[in-house]
Write an enzyme that holds these catalytic residues in place. Sequence first.
Site, PDB file in Angstrom:
ATOM      1  N   ARG A 226      47.785  90.243  19.932  1.00  0.00           N
ATOM      2  CA  ARG A 226      45.759  89.367  20.456  1.00  0.00           C
ATOM      3  C   ARG A 226      45.531  89.100  19.084  1.00  0.00           C
ATOM      4  O   ARG A 226      44.107  88.850  19.100  1.00  0.00           O
ATOM      5  CB  ARG A 226      45.338  91.640  20.347  1.00  0.00           C
TER       6      ARG A 226
ATOM      7  N   ASP B 279      40.938  97.634  21.862  1.00  0.00           N
ATOM      8  CA  ASP B 279      42.040  96.205  21.433  1.00  0.00           C
ATOM      9  C   ASP B 279      41.064  94.618  21.452  1.00  0.00           C
ATOM     10  O   ASP B 279      42.190  94.081  21.649  1.00  0.00           O
ATOM     11  CB  ASP B 279      42.526  96.751  22.694  1.00  0.00           C
TER      12      ASP B 279
ATOM     13  N   GLN C  21      46.240 107.418  24.634  1.00  0.00           N
ATOM     14  CA  GLN C  21      47.809 107.435  24.761  1.00  0.00           C
ATOM     15  C   GLN C  21      48.283 108.759  24.346  1.00  0.00           C
ATOM     16  O   GLN C  21      49.216 109.654  25.287  1.00  0.00           O
ATOM     17  CB  GLN C  21      48.413 106.600  23.789  1.00  0.00           C
TER      18      GLN C  21
ATOM     19  N   ARG D 298      45.207  95.555  11.735  1.00  0.00           N
ATOM     20  CA  ARG D 298      44.568  94.460  12.521  1.00  0.00           C
ATOM     21  C   ARG D 298      43.226  94.161  11.755  1.00  0.00           C
ATOM     22  O   ARG D 298      42.334  93.252  11.623  1.00  0.00           O
ATOM     23  CB  ARG D 298      43.693  95.137  14.152  1.00  0.00           C
TER      24      ARG D 298
ATOM     25  N   LYS E 209      47.492  99.604  14.221  1.00  0.00           N
ATOM     26  CA  LYS E 209      47.830  99.474  16.241  1.00  0.00           C
ATOM     27  C   LYS E 209      49.259  98.878  15.838  1.00  0.00           C
ATOM     28  O   LYS E 209      49.929  98.472  14.764  1.00  0.00           O
ATOM     29  CB  LYS E 209      46.933  98.088  16.411  1.00  0.00           C
TER      30      LYS E 209
HETATM   31  C1  S3P Z   1      46.078 102.351  25.312  1.00  0.00           C
HETATM   32  C2  S3P Z   1      45.162 103.267  24.321  1.00  0.00           C
HETATM   33  C3  S3P Z   1      45.037 102.569  22.968  1.00  0.00           C
HETATM   34  C4  S3P Z   1      44.727 101.468  23.483  1.00  0.00           C
HETATM   35  C5  S3P Z   1      46.514 100.455  23.767  1.00  0.00           C
HETATM   36  C6  S3P Z   1      46.400 101.034  25.092  1.00  0.00           C
HETATM   37  C7  S3P Z   1      46.674 103.277  26.288  1.00  0.00           C
HETATM   38  O1  S3P Z   1      45.857 103.007  22.208  1.00  0.00           O
HETATM   39  O2  S3P Z   1      44.699 100.822  21.772  1.00  0.00           O
HETATM   40  O3  S3P Z   1      45.887  99.534  23.582  1.00  0.00           O
HETATM   41  O4  S3P Z   1      47.316 102.761  27.813  1.00  0.00           O
HETATM   42  O5  S3P Z   1      46.236 104.340  26.946  1.00  0.00           O
HETATM   43  P1  S3P Z   1      45.085 104.161  21.575  1.00  0.00           P
HETATM   44  O6  S3P Z   1      45.111 105.593  22.445  1.00  0.00           O
HETATM   45  O7  S3P Z   1      45.911 104.912  20.271  1.00  0.00           O
HETATM   46  O8  S3P Z   1      43.841 104.263  20.754  1.00  0.00           O
END
Ligand code: S3P
Length: 430
Positions: free
Chosen positions: A387, A313, A163, A344, A340
């Site tokens: 989840r 995830d 992200q 979790r 998260k």
């Molecule tokens: C995601 C990245 C992950 C993941 C999230 C979706 C994405 O998060 O846990 O459900 O779509 O880029 P992080 O980038 O914070 O690890």
Amino acid sequence: MKLTATPGGPLTGEAAIPGDKSCSHRALILGAMANGETRVSGLLESDDVLATASALEGFGARIERSSGDWMIRGGPWQSPDTPVDCGNSGTAARLLMGVVAGMAGVRATFTGDDSLSSRPMGRVTAPLGRMGAKFGGSERLPIAVEGSRLGGIDHRNVPASAQVKSAILLAGLGTDAPVRVIETIPSRDHSEIMLAQFGCSVAVDDTPEGWIISLGDRRSLAGAQLTIGADPSSAAFPMVAAAIVPGSEAMVRGMLVNPLRTGLYEAMETMGANIELSNERIQSGEIIADVRVCQMPLGPCHVRPEHIPAMIDEIPALAVACAFADGESVIEGLAELRVKESDRLGAIVAGLTACGVTALVDGDALRIFGRGKVRGGASIATSGDHRIAMAFLTLGLAAERPVEVDEAEMIGTSFPSFVEVMRSIGANIG
Ligand code: S3P
């Protein structure tokens, strides 16, 4: 809403898993940034993704569903009249803040539900701020973003977050300054792959410093045609269920098997699970395959921190598999699980304990003492986490006694057809 999973006979057949959530958010966002029309097949129609779609409409994109596909027409972005509500979705909030930060003349205030409003946003506002982005508020939503012409950045992506990486790359589309993200542990690369599908130049170089992801000279996007593969994070639940319910054999067609997403499946193979991939092919730049799982007795696993991003995830689902394994499993490097949709780590240990499984948190690691069978017979507090709800319903299918979960409506954020799909392979959930 409460749901209960009751143990029953073998699970068999094909589980129809909807499109990948990460790719669905990105397809909508890039489509709204592109010139011309984008057509997306297999878009996940879940609450999180629909929050992104309505946010983009507020920024001026035209989005409509036609014969099962989604058409997105980008154009100049405008400031929305009302705050942008990202619901439960961290991906929507963090990626869209990146986009707006780099769009001179556009401003927006981002909000979310209670869970999202408690999650850390400094991880995106800090690097975007170094590029020159302007924010009102920085650590938690609501955050106001005022778009401007940004400078470049060299960002070390620690802890590995797709992200954060994506927010920086998307912000960087509005500048021609050098934009580079360096990763020593790679995070999911859907943004890089999809940007290329929209005609943008993104390079990934494997160097002694790590992987360097950099935007090239071509940073404008042209409308694309995309088909999205089945979400491995949603498939995790029927696949783990098929691995633990005696006599089961289930399959998922067209699942995304990008190696930065398949950590759960690799960990389960080390536990002795019978997982077969066939018909591997490339679809819209991503690798997809048909995946079949047959139940087998499982041994424990030991997962090291560097393998976590590829299954970040799926830890609740993996924890369920570990509960049915014979022996002590150790999953290391789980600090990110605390931030998260819920804490979790805490939710997994509390839920497993309530179901009669010995489990504990040891620093950033999770230790699960499997005995090959699980009592169940508990009512699980999911803390509104989709989840956690799906993981404990999965556990209930193979336990000795039924398992109930609360706030099951949150499953709609990522996998609205979960109950229907699980029932279609023989699961008793209601
Ligand atoms: C995601 C990245 C992950 C993941 C999230 C979706 C994405 O998060 O846990 O459900 O779509 O880029 P992080 O980038 O914070 O690890």
